[in-house]
Write a protein that holds these residues in place. Structure first.
Motif, mmCIF file in Angstrom:
data_model
loop_
_atom_site.group_PDB
_atom_site.id
_atom_site.type_symbol
_atom_site.label_atom_id
_atom_site.label_comp_id
_atom_site.label_asym_id
_atom_site.label_seq_id
_atom_site.Cartn_x
_atom_site.Cartn_y
_atom_site.Cartn_z
ATOM 1 N N GLY A 122 0.871 -1.155 0.013
ATOM 2 C CA GLY A 122 -0.019 -0.089 -0.204
ATOM 3 C C GLY A 122 0.901 1.233 -0.215
ATOM 4 O O GLY A 122 1.869 1.386 0.452
ATOM 5 N N ASP A 123 0.279 2.223 -0.614
ATOM 6 C CA ASP A 123 1.005 3.507 -0.791
ATOM 7 C C ASP A 123 0.707 4.276 0.408
ATOM 8 O O ASP A 123 -0.111 5.020 0.718
ATOM 9 N N PRO A 124 2.009 4.720 1.392
ATOM 10 C CA PRO A 124 2.046 5.584 2.602
ATOM 11 C C PRO A 124 1.593 6.727 1.958
ATOM 12 O O PRO A 124 1.172 7.637 3.165
ATOM 13 N N SER A 125 1.795 7.246 0.999
ATOM 14 C CA SER A 125 1.495 8.850 0.704
ATOM 15 C C SER A 125 0.091 9.118 0.369
ATOM 16 O O SER A 125 -0.215 10.325 0.171
ATOM 17 N N SER A 126 -0.804 8.000 0.030
ATOM 18 C CA SER A 126 -2.113 8.349 -0.377
ATOM 19 C C SER A 126 -2.750 8.323 0.853
ATOM 20 O O SER A 126 -2.598 8.101 1.930
ATOM 21 N N ALA A 127 -4.280 9.034 0.672
ATOM 22 C CA ALA A 127 -5.016 9.478 1.943
ATOM 23 C C ALA A 127 -5.403 7.988 2.650
ATOM 24 O O ALA A 127 -5.627 8.114 3.688
ATOM 25 N N SER A 128 -5.574 7.061 1.909
ATOM 26 C CA SER A 128 -6.129 5.793 2.792
ATOM 27 C C SER A 128 -5.153 4.765 2.457
ATOM 28 O O SER A 128 -5.317 3.385 3.070
ATOM 29 N N TYR A 511 -13.679 12.580 6.298
ATOM 30 C CA TYR A 511 -13.405 14.040 6.177
ATOM 31 C C TYR A 511 -14.333 14.653 6.440
ATOM 32 O O TYR A 511 -15.781 14.468 5.705
ATOM 33 N N ASN A 512 -14.413 15.886 7.456
ATOM 34 C CA ASN A 512 -15.426 16.855 8.135
ATOM 35 C C ASN A 512 -15.125 17.848 6.911
ATOM 36 O O ASN A 512 -14.621 18.841 7.449
ATOM 37 N N ALA A 513 -16.280 18.237 6.142
ATOM 38 C CA ALA A 513 -16.030 19.374 5.073
ATOM 39 C C ALA A 513 -16.266 20.733 6.095
ATOM 40 O O ALA A 513 -15.806 21.804 5.838
ATOM 41 N N LEU A 514 -16.914 20.620 7.126
ATOM 42 C CA LEU A 514 -17.171 21.856 7.823
ATOM 43 C C LEU A 514 -16.015 22.390 8.816
ATOM 44 O O LEU A 514 -15.735 23.503 8.834
ATOM 45 N N THR A 515 -15.154 21.421 9.029
ATOM 46 C CA THR A 515 -13.841 21.853 9.967
ATOM 47 C C THR A 515 -12.812 21.684 8.883
ATOM 48 O O THR A 515 -11.560 21.830 9.491
ATOM 49 N N SER A 516 -12.979 21.048 7.785
ATOM 50 C CA SER A 516 -11.512 20.871 6.896
ATOM 51 C C SER A 516 -10.761 20.013 7.400
ATOM 52 O O SER A 516 -9.402 20.159 7.296
ATOM 53 N N TYR A 518 -9.875 15.495 9.218
ATOM 54 C CA TYR A 518 -10.441 14.126 9.367
ATOM 55 C C TYR A 518 -10.743 13.818 11.082
ATOM 56 O O TYR A 518 -10.166 14.534 11.950
ATOM 57 N N PHE A 519 -11.825 12.937 11.091
ATOM 58 C CA PHE A 519 -12.286 12.754 12.463
ATOM 59 C C PHE A 519 -12.738 11.189 12.435
ATOM 60 O O PHE A 519 -13.136 10.919 11.535
ATOM 61 N N ASN A 520 -12.588 10.810 13.687
ATOM 62 C CA ASN A 520 -13.274 9.301 13.979
ATOM 63 C C ASN A 520 -14.611 9.523 14.192
ATOM 64 O O ASN A 520 -14.890 9.704 15.362
ATOM 65 N N VAL A 521 -15.615 9.399 13.200
ATOM 66 C CA VAL A 521 -16.770 9.688 13.370
ATOM 67 C C VAL A 521 -17.802 8.764 12.819
ATOM 68 O O VAL A 521 -18.937 8.438 13.269
ATOM 69 N N ALA A 522 -17.454 7.541 11.813
ATOM 70 C CA ALA A 522 -18.332 6.994 11.030
ATOM 71 C C ALA A 522 -18.476 5.497 11.619
ATOM 72 O O ALA A 522 -17.605 4.993 12.345
ATOM 73 N N ARG A 523 -19.700 4.873 11.353
ATOM 74 C CA ARG A 523 -19.802 3.506 11.686
ATOM 75 C C ARG A 523 -20.351 3.006 10.243
ATOM 76 O O ARG A 523 -21.231 3.549 9.609
ATOM 77 N N ALA A 524 -20.245 1.736 10.150
ATOM 78 C CA ALA A 524 -20.858 1.286 8.950
ATOM 79 C C ALA A 524 -21.027 -0.524 9.362
ATOM 80 O O ALA A 524 -20.358 -0.926 10.155
ATOM 81 N N GLU A 525 -21.846 -1.058 8.278
ATOM 82 C CA GLU A 525 -22.085 -2.491 8.416
ATOM 83 C C GLU A 525 -22.175 -3.005 7.109
ATOM 84 O O GLU A 525 -23.015 -2.420 6.154
ATOM 85 N N THR A 526 -21.684 -4.298 6.803
ATOM 86 C CA THR A 526 -21.880 -4.727 5.781
ATOM 87 C C THR A 526 -22.125 -6.442 5.807
ATOM 88 O O THR A 526 -21.534 -6.929 6.612
#
Length: 657
Positions: A122-128, A511-516, A518-526
């Protein structure tokens, strides 16, 4: 301009290989590979348990894509063959040569770990920190193993959705060579060749390839809602790619084994800005990848304990020359920039394998890795701004892991493992995994189940990027389960595999557009179901392969479907051999409706695509082949507003000596 030529990077890779070979025996993040005389078959996996294991004895959901299937696919891209793997979704941003992302079981691309010969890439310079598969040539690859479900207990950060291990060819037996050439639609051409074999204790394999295409406009091509009179004037966006690898091993039969490998790939691709009044722009991306590893192992305690050590180095480079226009295309209304991204990984890993007889096998080890990221920006128009550093950061990761594989009689195999990853000064997380496999030999049945947790450390970009970075981010986490059955059918002439799975992701970084930032805010399920079937309809004449994935991927904060996750994906293919020398392979791919944007925006219509391949073995050396892609010329999109190829014809020759 591109400041680090390929020749210089190859020299660096060669120097590092020499240093690795002299300084210490080595072994990569992958399990110990079989000896040179033990080339693994499709019935053996080296990824599921970090050591060669019979697939019938593993409780994990795993798919092996063999060399023969790779040869029958598009030699310019891995995309087509990966689409046949249940649970794996591939997205190309505008056709061959464009950036390509993969997702397993609905996890994001950065939560799907990609290995090459067991080395994390994986590329360490990319966002993810994801890996772009478009830069690899199938000609370099011997097999691909896709391990689904949370695997961080074995492989650490990023392996939340699963692991894709790309394995290059090993030398075996007398010297052999191959060459292949192909041409076709959109000015496409590809050529590759290689050599492999062994001499006494030494083995060797090397391959090189070149592929190119004039392509089509990545933005707007064959999209019905656009005005054809306008899009007809858009420039085609092509690509050129050079790839090569070398791999050699030494096994004198004394219990000591050594192996080293090097890979390099360079791609130049054109792309469009895809926004504004003039979305068709003359942008160019340069993407390069280099990998080097050394691997050594030795047996002790009369072969009961095997030690292995690795040193490894991987570097990714992405350089973008981007042009954007304002209200007109004059220099005063044109923005022209150069953006550079350099990511690098270097480290070492120890792994021990202790065989305990009836008590099974214990695999344990430790890993130390340093990853760095550097980014630069330069502007040419409208007002020049000199090249300046925008990010320079690094972090160290230390890890300890252990796995116990325990057979209970002839029918039941269990495994339990755990790992601790410590990203120094950033995050520490512990993960675990357990599997079960139960075989009923009388009916050709295997029942299996697995459960585990995943983790992903925040990337250097998420932590330290100017304006956007947040140094207080925590690791993402997940919990996943699956259960399935592998069943022999039609009197042993076929197999049917069905797996149900669920994964819950927490503490996701967004990414939080209001504060420009990154934050730990999301949850997901698959959750969903994967199915694969393969059986012989007419012995020696007709075989069938089918796959289907049902997926529900939800953002638990909003209750809406995650972007680019189709609910249904199905594949169906036949191999018809009217004569032993002639093969005809019709196939179909179905993808249901999905959304290109978050929050169920930018809906993409479902589509069904048909392809046809054929090959004829002229003699022991020469084979002619041809294929028609998108036979019915269906119009579809994988990313909103980005085109895909129409009906395309290709043909070529392959030689084996």
């Amino acid at each position: 301009m591109v400041r680090d030529p390929l020749r210089a990077r190859l020299a660096l890779a060669a120097a590092y290989a020499a240093f690795s070979a002299v300084s210490t025996p080595a072994f990569s993040q992958s399990p110990p590979q079989p000896r040179e005389t033990e080339l693994p078959s499709v019935d053996i996996t080296v990824t599921a348990n970090r050591s060669p294991t019979e697939i019938q004895r593993t409780g994990s959901a795993i798919t092996v894509v063999p060399r023969e299937q790779l040869q029958a696919s598009n030699p310019g891209s891995l995309v087509d063959v990966l689409r046949t793997v249940p649970g794996l979704d591939v997205t190309e941003t505008g056709g061959p040569g464009a950036s390509t992302t993969v997702r397993l079981r609905g996890a994001s691309s950065g939560q799907t770990l990609v290995l090459i010969d067991g080395v994390r890439v994986g590329d360490p310079s990319s966002a993810s920190s994801e890996f772009d598969l478009s830069i690899l040539s199938p000609a370099l690859i011997d097999r691909i193993e896709v391990l689904r479900g949370p695997q961080s207990a074995l492989y650490g950060s990023d392996a939340m959705g699963g692991v894709i291990n790309i394995i290059t060819k090993r030398g075996l037996g007398p010297t052999g060579a191959f060459a292949q050439i192909e041409g076709g639609s959109y000015g496409t051409g590809a050529v590759s060749g290689g050599i492999h074999g062994s001499q006494g204790p030494w083995s060797y394999a090397a391959s090189g390839s070149f592929a190119r295409s004039d392509g089509f406009s990545r933005y707007g091509y064959r999209i019905s809602r656009f005005d054809p009179a306008v899009t007809a004037g858009y420039d085609a966006d092509g690509y050129d790619r050079y790839s090569g690898y070398g791999r050699f091993g030494y096994d004198p039969g004394t219990g000591f084994r050594f192996e080293a490998g090097v890979m390099a790939s360079a791609t130049r691709s054109e792309y469009d800005a895809a926004s504004g009044k003039y979305p068709d722009t003359p942008n160019v991306a340069f993407r390069r990848f280099y990998q080097i590893y050394g691997r050594g192992s030795w047996d002790t305690l009369d072969g009961a304990l095997t030690h292995a050590i690795t040193t490894f180095f991987a570097r990714s480079e992405r350089i973008f020359r981007e042009v954007r226009y304002g209200s007109n295309q004059t220099p005063a209304q044109t923005t022209s920039t150069l953006s550079e991204y350099y990511g690098q990984r270097v480290g070492a890993e120890y792994q021990g394998d202790l065989r305990l007889g009836l008590a099974g096998r214990v695999t344990f080890g430790a890993r130390l890795e340093r990853e760095t990221a550097e980014t630069f920006s330069e502007r040419y128009l409208p007002t020049p701004i000199a090249r300046a550093s925008t990010l320079e950061a690094g972090q160290n990761t230390r890890a300890l892991f252990a796995l116990w594989q325990l057979p209970l009689g002839e029918r039941l195999d269990l495994s339990i493992g755990g790992r601790i990853d410590d990203v120094v000064g950033v995050a520490r997380f512990a993960t675990w995994r357990g599997t079960l496999a139960y075989r009923i030999t009388e009916t050709g049945t295997k029942l299996r189940a697995s459960a585990g947790t995943g983790g992903k450390a925040p990337t250097l970009f998420q932590l330290y990027a100017p304006i956007y970075g947040n140094p207080n981010l925590q690791a993402e986490t997940s919990l996943g389960f699956d259960a399935g059955i592998d069943q022999s059918i039609l009197g042993g002439r076929g197999t049917l595999s069905v797996t149900a799975f669920t994964n819950r992701f927490s503490n996701l970084i967004e990414y939080n557009a209001l504060t420009s930032s990154y934050f730990n805010v999301a949850r997901a399920e698959t959750r969903g179901v994967e199915m694969a079937a393969s059986f012989v309809l007419w012995p020696d004449v007709v075989r069938m392969r089918a796959g289907w994935t049902y997926l529900e991927a939800k953002d638990l904060t909003t209750g809406l479907t995650l972007a680019r996750r189709p609910r249904n994906v199905g594949t169906l293919g036949f191999v018809v051999t009217p004569t032993p020398a002639w093969s005809i392979e019709p196939s179909m791919t179905y993808v249901s409706q999905r959304y290109s944007g978050s929050g169920e925006t930018l809906r993409l219509n479902p589509y069904m695509r048909f392809d046809l391949r054929t090959s004829y073995q002229i003699d022991k050396t020469w084979t002619a082949f041809a294929r028609v892609e998108n036979l019915t010329n269906v119009r579809y999109e994988e990313v909103y507003n980005y085109g895909t190829a129409g009906r395309s014809f290709y043909a070529g020759l392959r030689a084996n000596w």
